[in-house]
Design an enzyme around this catalytic site. Structure first.
Site, PDB file in Angstrom:
ATOM      1  N   ASP A 145       0.813  -1.219   0.000  1.00 34.82           N
ATOM      2  CA  ASP A 145       0.000   0.000   0.000  1.00 34.82           C
ATOM      3  C   ASP A 145       0.844   1.266   0.000  1.00 34.82           C
ATOM      4  OD1 ASP A 145       0.944  -0.485   2.563  1.00 34.82           O
ATOM      5  OD2 ASP A 145      -1.020  -0.875   3.417  1.00 34.82           O
ATOM      6  N   GLU A 196      -9.807  -2.010   5.452  1.00 32.21           N
ATOM      7  CA  GLU A 196     -10.430  -1.711   6.735  1.00 32.21           C
ATOM      8  C   GLU A 196     -11.638  -2.625   6.957  1.00 32.21           C
ATOM      9  OE1 GLU A 196      -8.786   0.028   8.619  1.00 32.21           O
ATOM     10  OE2 GLU A 196      -8.119   1.950   7.810  1.00 32.21           O
ATOM     11  N   ASN A 224      -7.398  -2.789  14.457  1.00 35.21           N
ATOM     12  CA  ASN A 224      -8.802  -3.069  14.122  1.00 35.21           C
ATOM     13  C   ASN A 224      -8.963  -4.284  13.189  1.00 35.21           C
ATOM     14  OD1 ASN A 224      -7.952  -2.133  11.654  1.00 35.21           O
ATOM     15  ND2 ASN A 224      -9.291  -0.347  11.587  1.00 35.21           N
ATOM     16  N   HIS A 276      -7.253  -4.761  10.354  1.00 37.86           N
ATOM     17  CA  HIS A 276      -6.986  -4.539   8.922  1.00 37.86           C
ATOM     18  C   HIS A 276      -5.703  -5.232   8.472  1.00 37.86           C
ATOM     19  CE1 HIS A 276      -4.712  -0.426   9.552  1.00 37.86           C
ATOM     20  NE2 HIS A 276      -3.856  -1.417   9.511  1.00 37.86           N
TER      21      HIS A 276
END
Ligand code: F6R
Length: 242
Positions: free
Chosen positions: A67, A144, A137, A139
């Site tokens: 990314d 996400e 979280n 990811h």
């Protein structure tokens, strides 16, 4: 899934680097998928040490990063281009043309950039081994919670959680970009093999969802439960044992 338990971050970095070095020695034309963030920094340090002292060559290795932020110049210290150069790519004998990181500055046509990145990976023969970190979280890459499992490389709006978690690298939360380009879950799942690195108590909840929970788009990492060749390297804190 194969779980390798280690005592601490140092051991995690050592183990991960050993796996990668062995793969590259066995297949010098390896396609290696890479992550940024704090977790792989120790592993990169060990890969660089090994290259300098042990001579492992990356001449024919191709790398593909997961990314990149949107709208941060490549030479900005917060860009993932800069990170990769600082921590690994600038210190090994890899050909620059064999290193690939999504371009988050293709502002006129980011969608096309995503499609081209996906194509590039496929045309290069796919990723042999993808290294992943894990978000608090759940990811992976910047996929996400709620990201469809079929998603290819795409543009993503970062959640508040993720922006806050990454604000430690920036002067203020406002400076953290709002968007990124990320390999999708389907891109990651096409990798022939995956290693997930997990360190620290703040990741324990997300890791336990992968190890014990149901496979759900609400916790992206749980998709790895469907992959045939995953190794998790986790330290005691991440396993809730400290
Ligand atoms: C980075 C990436 C992210 C990180 C994750 C964990 O390329 O894709 O998914 O792996 O946010 O980051 P750290 O390692 O900083 O806790």
């Amino acid at each position: 899934m194969n779980l390798i338990k280690v005592n601490n971050y140092e051991e995690l970095s050592q183990k991960a680097s050993e796996i990668i070095i062995k793969k590259i020695q066995d297949n010098p034309s390896f396609n290696l998928g890479l992550a940024t963030g704090s977790t792989p920094e120790g592993m990169y340090r060990k890969l660089v040490e090994d290259h300098q002292n042990g001579g492992t060559s990356y001449k024919n290795v191709k790398t593909f990063n997961l990314d990149e932020y949107v709208g941060i110049p490549e030479d900005d210290p917060n860009s993932y281009h800069y990170f990769m150069n600082q921590h690994l790519l600038g210190h090994i004998d890899i050909e620059k043309s064999n290193t690939h990181i999504p371009n988050g500055n293709q502002m006129s046509d980011l969608q096309r950039e995503c499609e081209e990145y996906e194509k590039l990976i496929d045309q290069s023969g796919g990723i042999d081994l993808q290294v992943l970190g894990l978000g608090v979280n759940g990811h992976v890459g910047f996929n996400e919670p709620g990201t469809p499992f079929e998603s290819p490389t795409h543009i993503v709006e970062l959640t508040q959680d993720t922006r806050e978690a990454n604000a430690r690298f920036f002067n203020s939360l406002e400076e953290v970009p709002t968007h990124a380009v990320t390999m999708g879950i389907s891109t990651i799942m096409k990798s022939k093999e995956i290693i997930l690195l997990v360190s620290g108590a703040q990741k324990a909840h997300a890791l336990s969802r992968l190890l014990n929970g149901e496979i759900t788009e609400e916790c992206p990492v749980t998709v790895l439960g469907k992959h045939p060749n995953v190794t998790i390297i986790a330290d005691r804190a991440a396993l809730g044992e400290e």
